[in-house]
Design a protein around this motif. Structure first.
Motif, PDB file in Angstrom:
ATOM      1  N   UNK A 151      24.700  30.264  43.642  1.00 54.86           N
ATOM      2  CA  UNK A 151      24.610  31.273  44.696  1.00 54.86           C
ATOM      3  C   UNK A 151      25.861  32.115  44.823  1.00 54.86           C
ATOM      4  N   UNK A 152      26.626  32.228  43.756  1.00 53.26           N
ATOM      5  CA  UNK A 152      27.876  32.989  43.758  1.00 53.26           C
ATOM      6  C   UNK A 152      27.700  34.226  42.887  1.00 53.26           C
ATOM      7  N   UNK A 153      28.262  35.336  43.324  1.00 46.94           N
ATOM      8  CA  UNK A 153      28.187  36.577  42.544  1.00 46.94           C
ATOM      9  C   UNK A 153      29.588  37.062  42.199  1.00 46.94           C
ATOM     10  N   UNK A 154      29.729  37.681  41.065  1.00 49.44           N
ATOM     11  CA  UNK A 154      30.986  38.256  40.615  1.00 49.44           C
ATOM     12  C   UNK A 154      31.001  39.741  40.961  1.00 49.44           C
ATOM     13  N   UNK A 155      32.156  40.245  41.355  1.00 56.46           N
ATOM     14  CA  UNK A 155      32.297  41.700  41.460  1.00 56.46           C
ATOM     15  C   UNK A 155      32.545  42.225  40.055  1.00 56.46           C
ATOM     16  N   UNK A 156      32.235  43.475  39.851  1.00 62.81           N
ATOM     17  CA  UNK A 156      32.452  44.074  38.528  1.00 62.81           C
ATOM     18  C   UNK A 156      33.929  44.008  38.141  1.00 62.81           C
ATOM     19  N   UNK A 157      34.798  44.316  39.087  1.00 63.31           N
ATOM     20  CA  UNK A 157      36.240  44.318  38.805  1.00 63.31           C
ATOM     21  C   UNK A 157      36.729  42.927  38.400  1.00 63.31           C
ATOM     22  N   UNK A 158      36.312  41.911  39.125  1.00 61.84           N
ATOM     23  CA  UNK A 158      36.738  40.540  38.806  1.00 61.84           C
ATOM     24  C   UNK A 158      36.209  40.120  37.449  1.00 61.84           C
ATOM     25  N   UNK A 159      34.949  40.451  37.176  1.00 64.72           N
ATOM     26  CA  UNK A 159      34.353  40.082  35.886  1.00 64.72           C
ATOM     27  C   UNK A 159      35.106  40.736  34.739  1.00 64.72           C
ATOM     28  N   UNK A 160      35.372  42.014  34.848  1.00 65.04           N
ATOM     29  CA  UNK A 160      36.055  42.719  33.761  1.00 65.04           C
ATOM     30  C   UNK A 160      37.476  42.206  33.566  1.00 65.04           C
ATOM     31  N   UNK A 161      38.147  41.840  34.656  1.00 68.95           N
ATOM     32  CA  UNK A 161      39.502  41.284  34.539  1.00 68.95           C
ATOM     33  C   UNK A 161      39.475  39.954  33.779  1.00 68.95           C
TER      34      UNK A 161
END
Length: 172
Positions: free
Chosen positions: A143-153
């Protein structure tokens, strides 16, 4: 040094808890190599058969991580137990998969002379789409989602290296 310890062991007991199936236990006499090999073989066979008799299960899969950290005696016990399982008359519905660092085959070969019969498959670095999947799939299940910025980092920092992906995913 190992013989001193084995001389003090009166019994070897191995227990496996199989989710959805239950627990099985085997024991042998003194902690000798043949005794621990026999107990290991029986434990795997019993757990696999128990899994078969319980509903929709098809058998047993043993998963071991950090295999390169195993001591030589344990590697020998496991290898001989598995060899005996595979050479027996009855088919045991079980599989064994181990993961380790790149030098794992060398560690196993030093401990077990017949380890060249094992199948080794090196894991390569993941490409960015596979890295994203490796990070998002377990997170989504929780039930956790990644932000685009965090994922790309993380994709940039991990550089596809499986251990780093695992560590970043765990920490985030």
């Amino acid at each position: 040094q190992g013989d001193v310890l084995l001389d003090r062991i009166e019994e070897v007991k191995l227990t496996a808890d199989v989710p959805g199936v239950g627990s099985t236990e085997v024991s042998s006499g003194r902690g000798t190599m043949p005794g621990t090999t026999r107990a290991s073989r029986e434990l795997v066979a019993d757990a696999a058969r128990s899994a078969l008799t319980d509903g929709d299960h098809r058998g047993l899969v043993l998963l071991v991580d950090e295999f390169q950290a195993s001591d030589a005696e344990s590697l020998r016990t496991l290898a001989y137990a598995w060899q005996e399982l595979r050479s027996g008359d009855a088919v045991v519905p079980a599989a064994f998969l181990a993961a380790g660092l790149s030098h794992t085959p060398d560690v196993v070969t030093r401990a077990v002379t017949h380890s060249e019969r094992f199948q080794y498959r090196p894991m390569r670095d993941l490409d960015p789409p596979a890295t994203r999947t490796a990070l998002t799939s377990p997170a989504t299940n929780l039930g956790v989602a990644w932000t685009t910025e965090a994922m790309e980092a993380v994709v940039e920092r991990a550089q596809g290296y499986p251990y780093f992906i695992q560590r970043y995913g765990d920490e985030v």
